[in-house]
Design a protein around this motif. Structure first.
Motif, PDB file in Angstrom:
ATOM      1  N   PHE A 189      23.956  31.701   1.651  1.00  0.00           N
ATOM      2  CA  PHE A 189      25.401  31.670   1.926  1.00  0.00           C
ATOM      3  C   PHE A 189      26.119  32.770   1.147  1.00  0.00           C
ATOM      4  O   PHE A 189      26.913  33.528   1.703  1.00  0.00           O
ATOM      5  CB  PHE A 189      25.972  30.292   1.547  1.00  0.00           C
ATOM      6  N   VAL A 190      25.823  32.884  -0.149  1.00  0.00           N
ATOM      7  CA  VAL A 190      26.563  33.884  -0.954  1.00  0.00           C
ATOM      8  C   VAL A 190      26.113  35.304  -0.609  1.00  0.00           C
ATOM      9  O   VAL A 190      26.891  36.249  -0.745  1.00  0.00           O
ATOM     10  CB  VAL A 190      26.481  33.617  -2.476  1.00  0.00           C
ATOM     11  N   THR A 191      24.873  35.448  -0.139  1.00  0.00           N
ATOM     12  CA  THR A 191      24.420  36.778   0.290  1.00  0.00           C
ATOM     13  C   THR A 191      25.277  37.270   1.450  1.00  0.00           C
ATOM     14  O   THR A 191      25.778  38.393   1.455  1.00  0.00           O
ATOM     15  CB  THR A 191      22.929  36.725   0.711  1.00  0.00           C
ATOM     16  N   ARG A 192      25.465  36.398   2.428  1.00  0.00           N
ATOM     17  CA  ARG A 192      26.257  36.781   3.597  1.00  0.00           C
ATOM     18  C   ARG A 192      27.715  37.050   3.207  1.00  0.00           C
ATOM     19  O   ARG A 192      28.307  38.050   3.613  1.00  0.00           O
ATOM     20  CB  ARG A 192      26.161  35.690   4.666  1.00  0.00           C
ATOM     21  N   ALA A 193      28.264  36.158   2.369  1.00  0.00           N
ATOM     22  CA  ALA A 193      29.670  36.321   1.962  1.00  0.00           C
ATOM     23  C   ALA A 193      29.857  37.594   1.138  1.00  0.00           C
ATOM     24  O   ALA A 193      30.862  38.298   1.275  1.00  0.00           O
ATOM     25  CB  ALA A 193      30.127  35.090   1.182  1.00  0.00           C
ATOM     26  N   ALA A 194      28.883  37.904   0.284  1.00  0.00           N
ATOM     27  CA  ALA A 194      28.993  39.109  -0.550  1.00  0.00           C
ATOM     28  C   ALA A 194      28.909  40.363   0.325  1.00  0.00           C
ATOM     29  O   ALA A 194      29.664  41.318   0.134  1.00  0.00           O
ATOM     30  CB  ALA A 194      27.885  39.117  -1.610  1.00  0.00           C
ATOM     31  N   THR A 209      21.586  37.419  -6.876  1.00  0.00           N
ATOM     32  CA  THR A 209      22.442  36.242  -6.757  1.00  0.00           C
ATOM     33  C   THR A 209      22.110  35.274  -7.895  1.00  0.00           C
ATOM     34  O   THR A 209      20.941  35.025  -8.200  1.00  0.00           O
ATOM     35  CB  THR A 209      22.273  35.568  -5.381  1.00  0.00           C
ATOM     36  N   VAL A 210      23.167  34.760  -8.526  1.00  0.00           N
ATOM     37  CA  VAL A 210      23.017  33.970  -9.749  1.00  0.00           C
ATOM     38  C   VAL A 210      23.700  32.618  -9.529  1.00  0.00           C
ATOM     39  O   VAL A 210      24.923  32.518  -9.590  1.00  0.00           O
ATOM     40  CB  VAL A 210      23.666  34.708 -10.953  1.00  0.00           C
ATOM     41  N   HIS A 211      22.912  31.593  -9.229  1.00  0.00           N
ATOM     42  CA  HIS A 211      23.447  30.249  -8.976  1.00  0.00           C
ATOM     43  C   HIS A 211      23.331  29.444 -10.274  1.00  0.00           C
ATOM     44  O   HIS A 211      22.237  29.083 -10.706  1.00  0.00           O
ATOM     45  CB  HIS A 211      22.643  29.587  -7.842  1.00  0.00           C
ATOM     46  N   LEU A 212      24.483  29.182 -10.907  1.00  0.00           N
ATOM     47  CA  LEU A 212      24.471  28.453 -12.174  1.00  0.00           C
ATOM     48  C   LEU A 212      25.265  27.162 -12.029  1.00  0.00           C
ATOM     49  O   LEU A 212      26.506  27.152 -12.105  1.00  0.00           O
ATOM     50  CB  LEU A 212      25.084  29.312 -13.297  1.00  0.00           C
ATOM     51  N   VAL A 368      36.411  34.712  -2.788  1.00  0.00           N
ATOM     52  CA  VAL A 368      35.503  35.776  -3.240  1.00  0.00           C
ATOM     53  C   VAL A 368      36.320  36.824  -3.986  1.00  0.00           C
ATOM     54  O   VAL A 368      37.374  37.237  -3.522  1.00  0.00           O
ATOM     55  CB  VAL A 368      34.812  36.441  -2.021  1.00  0.00           C
ATOM     56  N   ARG A 369      35.832  37.250  -5.146  1.00  0.00           N
ATOM     57  CA  ARG A 369      36.564  38.289  -5.876  1.00  0.00           C
ATOM     58  C   ARG A 369      35.625  39.123  -6.728  1.00  0.00           C
ATOM     59  O   ARG A 369      34.552  38.664  -7.132  1.00  0.00           O
ATOM     60  CB  ARG A 369      37.681  37.696  -6.724  1.00  0.00           C
ATOM     61  N   ALA A 370      36.044  40.354  -6.995  1.00  0.00           N
ATOM     62  CA  ALA A 370      35.254  41.248  -7.841  1.00  0.00           C
ATOM     63  C   ALA A 370      35.804  41.200  -9.263  1.00  0.00           C
ATOM     64  O   ALA A 370      37.021  41.162  -9.461  1.00  0.00           O
ATOM     65  CB  ALA A 370      35.335  42.668  -7.295  1.00  0.00           C
ATOM     66  N   VAL A 371      34.910  41.190 -10.242  1.00  0.00           N
ATOM     67  CA  VAL A 371      35.357  41.140 -11.641  1.00  0.00           C
ATOM     68  C   VAL A 371      34.778  42.302 -12.443  1.00  0.00           C
ATOM     69  O   VAL A 371      34.777  42.280 -13.669  1.00  0.00           O
ATOM     70  CB  VAL A 371      35.000  39.783 -12.309  1.00  0.00           C
ATOM     71  N   ASN A 372      34.268  43.313 -11.727  1.00  0.00           N
ATOM     72  CA  ASN A 372      33.709  44.476 -12.422  1.00  0.00           C
ATOM     73  C   ASN A 372      34.797  45.506 -12.709  1.00  0.00           C
ATOM     74  O   ASN A 372      35.849  45.506 -12.063  1.00  0.00           O
ATOM     75  CB  ASN A 372      32.603  45.121 -11.572  1.00  0.00           C
ATOM     76  N   ALA A 373      34.499  46.379 -13.678  1.00  0.00           N
ATOM     77  CA  ALA A 373      35.422  47.474 -13.997  1.00  0.00           C
ATOM     78  C   ALA A 373      35.360  48.515 -12.873  1.00  0.00           C
ATOM     79  O   ALA A 373      34.382  48.570 -12.119  1.00  0.00           O
ATOM     80  CB  ALA A 373      35.020  48.096 -15.323  1.00  0.00           C
ATOM     81  N   ALA A 379      28.737  46.297  -8.376  1.00  0.00           N
ATOM     82  CA  ALA A 379      29.853  45.345  -8.330  1.00  0.00           C
ATOM     83  C   ALA A 379      29.419  44.031  -8.983  1.00  0.00           C
ATOM     84  O   ALA A 379      28.230  43.685  -8.966  1.00  0.00           O
ATOM     85  CB  ALA A 379      30.247  45.093  -6.875  1.00  0.00           C
ATOM     86  N   VAL A 380      30.359  43.326  -9.583  1.00  0.00           N
ATOM     87  CA  VAL A 380      30.081  41.973 -10.071  1.00  0.00           C
ATOM     88  C   VAL A 380      31.044  41.057  -9.324  1.00  0.00           C
ATOM     89  O   VAL A 380      32.262  41.196  -9.437  1.00  0.00           O
ATOM     90  CB  VAL A 380      30.278  41.853 -11.597  1.00  0.00           C
ATOM     91  N   LEU A 381      30.482  40.162  -8.515  1.00  0.00           N
ATOM     92  CA  LEU A 381      31.309  39.320  -7.644  1.00  0.00           C
ATOM     93  C   LEU A 381      31.206  37.858  -8.029  1.00  0.00           C
ATOM     94  O   LEU A 381      30.157  37.402  -8.493  1.00  0.00           O
ATOM     95  CB  LEU A 381      30.862  39.462  -6.178  1.00  0.00           C
ATOM     96  N   ILE A 382      32.302  37.155  -7.792  1.00  0.00           N
ATOM     97  CA  ILE A 382      32.255  35.690  -7.850  1.00  0.00           C
ATOM     98  C   ILE A 382      32.393  35.224  -6.406  1.00  0.00           C
ATOM     99  O   ILE A 382      33.349  35.594  -5.724  1.00  0.00           O
ATOM    100  CB  ILE A 382      33.401  35.136  -8.709  1.00  0.00           C
ATOM    101  N   VAL A 383      31.428  34.474  -5.937  1.00  0.00           N
ATOM    102  CA  VAL A 383      31.444  33.987  -4.555  1.00  0.00           C
ATOM    103  C   VAL A 383      31.258  32.470  -4.585  1.00  0.00           C
ATOM    104  O   VAL A 383      30.160  31.992  -4.897  1.00  0.00           O
ATOM    105  CB  VAL A 383      30.317  34.642  -3.718  1.00  0.00           C
ATOM    106  N   PRO A 384      32.310  31.700  -4.295  1.00  0.00           N
ATOM    107  CA  PRO A 384      32.133  30.242  -4.269  1.00  0.00           C
ATOM    108  C   PRO A 384      31.083  29.864  -3.219  1.00  0.00           C
ATOM    109  O   PRO A 384      31.150  30.324  -2.077  1.00  0.00           O
ATOM    110  CB  PRO A 384      33.520  29.722  -3.870  1.00  0.00           C
ATOM    111  N   THR A 385      30.128  29.065  -3.638  1.00  0.00           N
ATOM    112  CA  THR A 385      29.085  28.667  -2.690  1.00  0.00           C
ATOM    113  C   THR A 385      29.561  27.481  -1.862  1.00  0.00           C
ATOM    114  O   THR A 385      30.494  26.765  -2.243  1.00  0.00           O
ATOM    115  CB  THR A 385      27.765  28.335  -3.419  1.00  0.00           C
ATOM    116  N   ASN A 386      28.946  27.285  -0.710  1.00  0.00           N
ATOM    117  CA  ASN A 386      29.283  26.134   0.120  1.00  0.00           C
ATOM    118  C   ASN A 386      28.045  25.761   0.927  1.00  0.00           C
ATOM    119  O   ASN A 386      27.851  26.195   2.058  1.00  0.00           O
ATOM    120  CB  ASN A 386      30.475  26.462   1.033  1.00  0.00           C
ATOM    121  N   GLU A 387      27.182  24.974   0.275  1.00  0.00           N
ATOM    122  CA  GLU A 387      25.898  24.644   0.897  1.00  0.00           C
ATOM    123  C   GLU A 387      26.076  23.780   2.146  1.00  0.00           C
ATOM    124  O   GLU A 387      25.326  23.924   3.112  1.00  0.00           O
ATOM    125  CB  GLU A 387      24.984  23.965  -0.130  1.00  0.00           C
ATOM    126  N   GLU A 388      27.095  22.900   2.121  1.00  0.00           N
ATOM    127  CA  GLU A 388      27.321  22.030   3.283  1.00  0.00           C
ATOM    128  C   GLU A 388      27.725  22.871   4.492  1.00  0.00           C
ATOM    129  O   GLU A 388      27.248  22.641   5.608  1.00  0.00           O
ATOM    130  CB  GLU A 388      28.422  20.985   2.988  1.00  0.00           C
TER     131      GLU A 388
END
Ligand code: ADP
Length: 401
Positions: A189-194, A209-212, A368-373, A379-388
């Motif tokens: 999911f986050v791959t496609r969104a990114a 991709t880093v799922h924490l 989805v947002r970028a937090v890199n300089a 790029a460093v992205l935050i992508v909310p996951t949505n497994e459902e």
């Protein structure tokens, strides 16, 4: 089209009813402590419209079949009902943890699919619950298509040199002992969104991709396909997690069994349930750990540093796997919300082209947002996951042929 997503865990059942045409969540619920003296069911109806409203009921729920019946009663019942009848559910998508080597894509449930899933149960015995959910749904929802979506399927593209363990070959040929990887629906999911956020076709993106969350895993994604991941034969491998140890010297099992006079099953339980962040500092929620760090708790500080260190060393390893990355993608509870973990995991990686913008990283926002300089090569992205949603979309695609 209404799709019901079902996720049966060993003692819980989570469900979500999605209106795919309207793009909204109709209801979301969780049934917990199945098989214990007192269980509970919590449902949020129209959660987007009424985010704070939830219905809760406590009662004994003897098994997963009873949990499935309870879910149905609540979805159509007078009290909490969100639909008029079961016929309003057009398809059901089941999360299945282990697809083994048999499934590299979601599948419409048929008798032979059920038998193949059953054959994979020895690989993930705790997840027999998945199968009970599928069989109960087949019985309760006549003529409604059921689709299975596997946690392992995204990782089936990992090359053999990366998924094999250097142990006697017959462990693989006889018992299929190998790396499978989990959290696949989230990584996919986050791959496609990114890719969408980066404005690139998905088969041209290279990502880490880093799922924490409570469970944690990372994946190296080359041209949109998984090239490696941290979890293994089981979800115990890889990163440090809430209560799971992640990678340790495999000789720890024998050492602990001998010196603490524990059975292998007890050692296994210790590494799954009493290790990770919890094992180091007695807390497994990262928010509690930060609160303790603020008060000078040294163990909480150590747990936090160990956790971020593993993410960082895996970023380094996966950059080597990929050659170059378009983005590091953080997701799930900690990945999406915890600026301190992201900052420490990316600290000192400037030479590898990864530079965070501390201000952007510190802002909490939705989407989805970028937090890199600006000058970060990666790029460093935050992508909310949505497994459902991923499971529902896969279900819709299969049902529509
Ligand atoms: P699961 O793996 O069960 O789906 P989640 O993805 O919901 O879990 O993640 C749960 C983890 O996210 C918990 O360890 C919790 O500490 C962490 N978390 C949630 N919100 C925050 C936050 N604001 N800051 C730091 N950590 C958070």
């Amino acid at each position: 089209m209404n799709i019901l997503v079902i996720n049966c865990g060993s003692s819980s059942l989570k469900y979500q009813l999605l209106d795919m045409a309207g793009g909204s969540v109709v209801a979301t619920g969780v049934i917990e402590r199945i098989g214990e003296e007192l269980g509970s069911i919590t449902q949020k109806s129209n959660p987007e419209k009424y985010p704070d409203a939830k219905s809760v009921e406590q009662r004994t729920i003897p098994n997963h079949e009873a949990a499935m019946r309870l879910m149905v009663d609540k979805l159509v019942g007078e009290e909490w009902g969100v639909i008029d009848s079961l016929r309003d559910i057009d398809a059901i998508g089941h999360r299945v943890v282990q697809g083994g080597e048999s499934f590299s894509a979601p599948a419409l449930v048929t008798e032979s699919v059920v038998e193949t899933i059953r054959a994979n149960v020895p690989l993930a015995p705790l997840h027999e619950a998945n199968l009970i959910g599928i069989e109960a749904a087949l019985e309760m929802f006549h003529n409604t298509p059921n689709v299975v979506v596997f946690d392992t399927e995204f990782h089936q593209t990992i090359p053999q040199k990366a998924y094999m363990y250097p142990v006697p070959m017959e462990l693989y040929t006889e018992f299929k002992v190998r790396k499978y990887g989990f959290h696949g629906t989230s990584h996919k999911f986050v791959t496609r969104a990114a890719a969408e956020h980066l404005g690139k076709p998905v088969d041209e993106v290279n990502l880490i991709t880093v799922h924490l969350g409570n469970g944690c895993s990372m994946a190296a994604v080359k041209n949109g396909r998984c090239a490696d991941t941290t979890m293994g034969l089981t979800p115990l491998a890889g990163l440090m997690m809430g209560t799971r140890c992640g990678d340790v010297d495999p000789a720890i099992h024998a050492f602990v069994a001998k010196h603490k006079q524990m059975s292998l099953a007890e050692v296994d339980a210790m590494l799954n349930k009493e290790s990770g962040l919890f094992g180091i500092c007695g807390m497994n929620d990262m928010r509690d750990i930060h609160a303790a760090r603020d008060k000078g708790d040294e163990r909480a500080q150590l747990a936090f540093e160990m956790f971020a260190y593993r993410v960082k060393t895996t970023i380094g390893a996966y950059l080597a796997v990929l050659g170059n990355a378009d983005a590091i993608v953080f997701t799930a509870g900690i990945g999406e919300n915890d600026a301190q973990v992201r900052a420490l995991a990316c600290e000192g990686l400037e030479e590898l082209g990864i530079v965070l913008d501390p201000e952007k990283n510190g802002v909490r926002a939705a989407g989805v947002r970028a937090v890199n300089a600006e000058d970060s090569r990666v790029a460093v992205l935050i992508v909310p996951t949505n497994e459902e949603l991923e499971i529902a979309q896969a279900t819709r695609a299969i049902v529509k042929g």
